[in-house]
Design an enzyme around this catalytic site. Structure first.
Site, mmCIF file in Angstrom:
data_model
loop_
_atom_site.group_PDB
_atom_site.id
_atom_site.type_symbol
_atom_site.label_atom_id
_atom_site.label_comp_id
_atom_site.label_asym_id
_atom_site.label_seq_id
_atom_site.Cartn_x
_atom_site.Cartn_y
_atom_site.Cartn_z
ATOM 1 C CD GLU B 29 -2.383 -1.526 2.652
ATOM 2 O OE1 GLU B 29 -2.182 -0.740 3.593
ATOM 3 O OE2 GLU B 29 -2.968 -2.617 2.796
ATOM 4 C CD GLU B 60 -3.803 -4.532 5.317
ATOM 5 O OE1 GLU B 60 -5.022 -4.804 5.216
ATOM 6 O OE2 GLU B 60 -3.384 -3.368 5.483
ATOM 7 C CG PHE B 83 1.623 0.871 10.867
ATOM 8 C CD1 PHE B 83 2.206 1.575 11.923
ATOM 9 C CD2 PHE B 83 1.213 1.588 9.753
ATOM 10 C CE1 PHE B 83 2.386 2.945 11.860
ATOM 11 C CE2 PHE B 83 1.388 2.970 9.679
ATOM 12 C CZ PHE B 83 1.980 3.655 10.730
ATOM 13 C CG ASP B 85 0.454 -2.265 15.113
ATOM 14 O OD1 ASP B 85 0.369 -2.213 16.344
ATOM 15 O OD2 ASP B 85 1.371 -1.708 14.461
ATOM 16 C CG PHE B 86 -1.863 -2.680 9.435
ATOM 17 C CD1 PHE B 86 -2.310 -2.159 10.646
ATOM 18 C CD2 PHE B 86 -1.530 -1.801 8.419
ATOM 19 C CE1 PHE B 86 -2.415 -0.785 10.840
ATOM 20 C CE2 PHE B 86 -1.637 -0.428 8.602
ATOM 21 C CZ PHE B 86 -2.073 0.085 9.816
ATOM 22 C CG HIS B 129 -1.151 2.618 13.741
ATOM 23 N ND1 HIS B 129 -2.445 2.529 14.174
ATOM 24 C CD2 HIS B 129 -1.231 2.709 12.373
ATOM 25 C CE1 HIS B 129 -3.267 2.576 13.137
ATOM 26 N NE2 HIS B 129 -2.557 2.678 12.025
#
Lengths: 329, 324
Positions: B29, B60, B83, B85-86, B129
């Site tokens: 992205e 994702e 990130f 976290d994703f 994040h």
């Protein structure tokens, strides 16, 4: 009987459906004999979809399927004894006994795997379509999934990206009317779980009688021509029906008797046999083919039964490309 | 040697490998035209074009799925998850698909790819994040886990990850992107699974990773002024793990302190502590001490976040308190 092209295709479609049917019946029998462990998601009743696409595609094409993937792997040419051996957890298994029923794969035949997490394979299928596009080959990727998959995010991610990238990929929704134990209509906002979503991704809405191998074959041909011409993906919803429950744990009692009877009356293989007889094939021709394929399954069953269980040595093999599993020095 | 920032070293590492191998492709992205939200991929789109450097939708699962399928069929994809976290959004792809495919298929399926991601705290981004999730990845058989602490390692380890035939999760630390350092000119490739010993002392050993490495080095400098000489080991790679170096450097001093950003439970330090305790217990002069983030989601405000992630001061104090 004449040897024209149409007859050749018909014979291949019938042969492929029989192979799928007899394989699934044998898998079922072996499960009841406790020779197949774990679970089995059989595609009995749905063979025309795997056969129609399998016959229409090129040998070099890629396919991805679900945990209900015995037939889709078989139609690519995966050998029968290692396929049965895998269900039985034997050394001769196509995955050496490491994968089992839900992960049948034969990379050398373009069968890139059976995936047991709903929807994952749609995203992975993007990748082989992308590599074919990038490398300039004419390979098309076909990815099979059930009606239930149309409600998970990966379905929508994959459709969108395939459309944006104009990938040579064909999404095949096998709508057998039930998301595991629940009628798909009860949990879906639209009537046709695949076709009604197509317009969201700029694709045509296509519904095919998934119990008619000829109809499936022609739809597949159209989609493959489009993909090979560089015109991008297709989404095809094939309406079909399981002859059994979702898995071995499910007797399928939630389905109305009349519905089950109506679909059994539309059994793809019985219907196809009648059509072939109408088209000039004799009962003798067809019986000969049926016996031959049944023999193939019987012989493969014996081979698989004689295969030993896998050696314990393979437990720590093939985590990594070096063949091992070391995570430290 | 060239002076590069950590973020420039990312682009350098990718560019080096894309020049070398036409089958290396890169997707994610905002990574192409925009050069990445952390500006770590600036210039790649201009050099390699839209066929090889591709902006994706916010999808994702599709990003990692496409990378996996492409890796299975002849390409060498680099996928960015913006990130770390994703990764929770697409953890199925990492854990169930990419990591297991080779094993489940008895070696038939090969998945040579790299997942790059911005990991770690210190940017006041709040709990979704800022996480350090390298310990999640370490718990999954079938994926290599790398986390560089300086620009030279970024380039050399990223190149090694791209050339590696196995899937690699490459954790860049977002609070290090501005760090400057010397990076070798020309082709630079390191070996995965080799820890690096940055400093040697007789009194204690610190094992640290990523942003905790410069903090450990700083702490060691302060401790030296107090007469305590500390060895600092940069783990660099959790899988494969260089246990030989960690054990050897621990035995020499008899005291081990691990410094990690992971929350308290099941951080990677606990695995190292367990290995050291099992394998060199009688060489230890004191219990292994883990310096971690407490078991809380990361708070956002400056003073709260700074008090949560291990600081130089906390490392110094913890070591002083435990030197006995």
């Amino acid at each position: 009987m004449s040897e024209n092209m149409g007859n050749k295709v018909s014979l291949e479609l019938y042969r492929t459906q029989l192979l799928a049917r007899y394989f699934e019946q044998r898998a079922s029998d072996l499960f009841l004999e406790n020779l197949v462990k774990g679970t089995n998601h059989l595609a009995l009743g749905q063979e025309a979809v795997a056969a129609g696409f399998g016959v229409a595609m090129n040998k070099s094409d890629y396919t991805y399927c679900t945990y209900r993937g015995h037939t889709h792997t078989l139609v690519r040419g995966a050998p029968v004894a290692p396929m049965l051996g895998e269900l039985m957890g034997r050394e001769c298994g196509i995955l050496g006994g490491k994968g089992g029923s839900m992960h049948l794969t034969s990379v050398e035949h373009g069968a890139m795997g059976s995936y047991a997490i709903i929807g994952a394979q749609l995203c992975i299928a993007l990748g082989s379509a992308w590599s074919a596009q990038y490398l300039g080959t004419d390979q098309v990727t076909t990815v099979f999934f059930g009606d239930g998959t149309t409600n998970i995010g990966t379905f929508h991610e994959a459709l969108n990206m395939a459309a944006v990238w104009k990938l040579p990929v064909v999404f095949v929704c096998e709508n057998n009317l039930y998301m595991e134990y629940t009628p798909i209509g009860k949990v879906t906002a639209v009537e046709h779980p695949g076709a009604d979503r197509a317009s969201a991704y700029g694709l045509d809405s296509i519904i095919v009688d998934g119990n008619d191998a000829d109809a499936v074959y022609h739809a597949a041909q159209d989609a493959y021509a489009r993909a090979r011409a560089g015109d991008g993906p297709s989404l095809i919803e094939c309406k079909t029906y399981r002859h059994q429950g979702h898995s071995r744990a499910d007797p399928g009692k939630y389905r109305p008797k009349e519905e089950v009877e109506a679909w059994f009356a539309r059994d793809p293989i019985s219907m196809y046999r009648l059509r072939m007889m109408e088209n000039g094939f004799t009962d003798e021709d067809l019986t000969e083919m049926e016996t031959e394929i049944q023999n193939t399954i019987d012989e493969a069953t014996e081979v698989a039964k004689l295969s030993p269980v896998p050696s314990l040595d393979i437990i720590d093999k093939d985590v990594w490309a070096d063949g091992g599993s070391a995570w430290r020095n | 040697m060239a002076q590069l920032t950590y973020r420039e070293a990312v682009a350098e590492g990718i560019a080096q490998e894309m020049r070398r191998d036409n089958n290396v492709v890169f997707l994610g992205e905002d990574i192409a035209a925009a050069g990445g939200v952390f500006k770590a991929t600036v210039g790649l789109f201009e050099e390699f074009g839209e066929k090889r450097v591709i902006d994706t939708p916010i999808s994702e699962n599709a990003i990692l799925g496409a990378a996996m399928g492409a890796a299975m069929t002849g390409l060498k994809p680099i996928a960015e998850i913006m990130f770390s976290d994703f990764l929770a959004v697409c953890w199925d792809m990492v854990v169930n698909e990419i990591a297991k495919a080779r094993y489940m298929t008895n070696g038939q399926v090969k998945v040579p790819l790299v997942i790059r991601t911005a990991n770690g705290g210190g940017s006041r981004f709040g709990a979704q994040h800022s996480q350090s999730v390298e310990n999640w990845a370490m718990a999954v058989p079938g994926i290599k886990v790398v986390a560089p602490s300086n620009p030279s390692d970024v380039k050399g380890l990223l190149a090694a990850a791209i050339r590696d035939p196995d899937p690699v999760l490459f954790f860049e630390h977002k609070s290090l992107y501005a760090m400057k350092g010397e990076v070798p000119n020309g082709e630079h490739v390191l070996e995965l699974g080799k820890a690096s010993v940055l400093r040697q002392g007789d009194d204690a050993t610190i094992v640290a990773l990523a942003a905790m490495v410069p903090r450990a080095v700083k702490a060691a400098e302060i401790l030296a002024t107090k007469g305590i000489e500390v060895t600092v080991v940069d783990v660099r790679s959790l899988v494969p793990l260089d246990t030989q170096t960690i054990l050897a450097e621990t035995v020499k001093t008899g005291r081990l302190f691990t410094v990690e950003e992971n929350p308290r439970l099941c951080g990677w330090g606990s695995e190292i502590s367990s290995i050291v305790t099992e394998e060199c217990f009688y060489d230890l002069d004191a219990p292994v001490i883990r310096i971690t983030t407490p078991h809380v989601p990361l708070p956002s405000s400056d003073n709260l976040e700074d008090a949560t992630i291990p600081t130089v001061e906390r490392i110094v104090e913890t070591i002083l308190k435990n030197m006995g």
